[in-house]
Design an enzyme around this catalytic site. Structure first.
Site, PDB file in Angstrom:
ATOM      1  N   SER A  68      58.264 -64.940   9.566  1.00  0.00           N
ATOM      2  CA  SER A  68      57.213 -65.917   9.241  1.00  0.00           C
ATOM      3  C   SER A  68      55.851 -65.448   9.726  1.00  0.00           C
ATOM      4  O   SER A  68      55.729 -64.667  10.680  1.00  0.00           O
ATOM      5  CB  SER A  68      57.535 -67.266   9.891  1.00  0.00           C
ATOM      6  OG  SER A  68      58.755 -67.769   9.418  1.00  0.00           O
TER       7      SER A  68
HETATM    8  N1  SAM Z   1      62.710 -67.339  12.195  1.00  0.00           N
HETATM    9  C1  SAM Z   1      62.682 -66.088  11.495  1.00  0.00           C
HETATM   10  C2  SAM Z   1      61.981 -65.001  12.235  1.00  0.00           C
HETATM   11  O1  SAM Z   1      61.473 -65.260  13.351  1.00  0.00           O
HETATM   12  O2  SAM Z   1      61.980 -63.880  11.733  1.00  0.00           O
HETATM   13  C3  SAM Z   1      62.086 -66.227  10.119  1.00  0.00           C
HETATM   14  C4  SAM Z   1      63.100 -66.545   9.178  1.00  0.00           C
HETATM   15  S1  SAM Z   1      62.918 -66.457   7.449  1.00  0.00           S
HETATM   16  C5  SAM Z   1      61.364 -67.213   7.099  1.00  0.00           C
HETATM   17  C6  SAM Z   1      64.151 -67.706   7.064  1.00  0.00           C
HETATM   18  C7  SAM Z   1      65.549 -67.294   7.407  1.00  0.00           C
HETATM   19  O3  SAM Z   1      66.412 -68.397   7.160  1.00  0.00           O
HETATM   20  C8  SAM Z   1      66.073 -66.126   6.583  1.00  0.00           C
HETATM   21  O4  SAM Z   1      66.489 -65.107   7.423  1.00  0.00           O
HETATM   22  C9  SAM Z   1      67.240 -66.742   5.813  1.00  0.00           C
HETATM   23  O5  SAM Z   1      68.297 -65.837   5.577  1.00  0.00           O
HETATM   24  C10 SAM Z   1      67.657 -67.865   6.739  1.00  0.00           C
HETATM   25  N2  SAM Z   1      68.434 -68.935   6.138  1.00  0.00           N
HETATM   26  C11 SAM Z   1      68.271 -69.546   4.935  1.00  0.00           C
HETATM   27  N3  SAM Z   1      69.214 -70.506   4.775  1.00  0.00           N
HETATM   28  C12 SAM Z   1      69.983 -70.491   5.903  1.00  0.00           C
HETATM   29  C13 SAM Z   1      71.108 -71.241   6.345  1.00  0.00           C
HETATM   30  N4  SAM Z   1      71.664 -72.208   5.628  1.00  0.00           N
HETATM   31  N5  SAM Z   1      71.619 -70.953   7.562  1.00  0.00           N
HETATM   32  C14 SAM Z   1      71.096 -69.986   8.327  1.00  0.00           C
HETATM   33  N6  SAM Z   1      70.041 -69.242   7.970  1.00  0.00           N
HETATM   34  C15 SAM Z   1      69.475 -69.501   6.777  1.00  0.00           C
END
Ligand code: SAM
Length: 219
Positions: A68
């Site tokens: 993000s």
């Molecule tokens: N917090 C992260 C970082 O510091 O890098 C940014 C994450 S990215 C914007 C969103 C993440 O949510 C992705 O890695 C995606 O695979 C994950 N994601 C989406 N749906 C999910 C779910 N149901 N359970 C766990 N992770 C999920």
């Protein structure tokens, strides 16, 4: 082997500039700003992106996902109101950067990711930096009931609705910070559990996240 102090000193001036930019955009919690100044974000992206790691922008991390934008991380963390020792659940570990920020602030961190490769990479980098986050591979729309209740829950992907399991896994006084909307734009919602069966809901700014995919998210 754990990454040594040089990793934390590298690009420190760039991080200070990044923090000034984030402060100018309205983030006031000094503990959040200190954490962003301290955590070497360049270690959470591919080395080819190292020189872009301190731009205030989201960057690709593989599997079609992103780390993000630093301002977004700061805004979500500020809304979480993290106190030292708080038990915090993150949904969407991604690169592990948000987990590192929370660990640095003294939280007891639990984080769930659905992509195996991202989960493995995040586990390694957090270990190398000496952070003890508890990571799980799975569907975070269901939360992580084994360790509930949490003082804070932060969802770092955009949800179609507030995932009800997460609301139920909040401690009394706990905060849930979750972006909710369609796949183009989401409003940052904060839900505070004020008593056993009472919740307060606030709506904050709009953001754009990758989708939260799972049983209680998008298909
Ligand atoms: N917090 C992260 C970082 O510091 O890098 C940014 C994450 S990215 C914007 C969103 C993440 O949510 C992705 O890695 C995606 O695979 C994950 N994601 C989406 N749906 C999910 C779910 N149901 N359970 C766990 N992770 C999920």
């Amino acid at each position: 082997m754990a990454t040594d102090d040089r990793a934390f000193r590298k690009h420190l001036n760039r991080r200070k500039e990044l923090v000034e930019g984030i402060r100018n955009k309205g983030i006031r919690d000094n503990r959040v700003l200190m954490a962003i100044e301290s955590i070497p974000r360049h270690l959470f992206v591919d080395t080819a992106l190292e020189m872009r790691a301190y731009e205030d922008t989201a960057l690709p991390i593989g599997n079609g996902q992103t780390i993000s934008q630093p301002y977004t991380v700061a805004a979500q963390t500020e809304l979480l109101q993290v106190n030292k020792g708080d038990k915090i659940l993150e949904i969407g570990t991604g690169s592990g950067y948000q987990s590192a920020i929370l660990c640095h602030m003294g939280a007891d961190v639990y984080s769930v990711e659905r992509h195996d490769k991202l989960y493995q990479n995040a586990k390694q980098i957090l270990k190398d930096l000496g952070f003890r986050a508890n990571l799980k591979l799975g569907d975070g729309t269901l939360g992580w009931s084994a360790y509930a209740p949490y003082d804070g829950i932060v969802v770092t992907a955009g949800a179609p609705v507030v995932p009800e399991d997460l609301v139920h896994q909040l401690n009394i006084g706990g905060r849930l910070v979750v972006p909710v909307g369609n796949q183009k734009s989401q409003t940052m919602i904060r839900i505070i559990r004020v008593s056993e069966d009472q919740y307060e809901e606030e709506h904050h700014q709009n953001f754009k996240f990758v989708p939260l995919i799972g049983e209680k998210g998008w298909d």
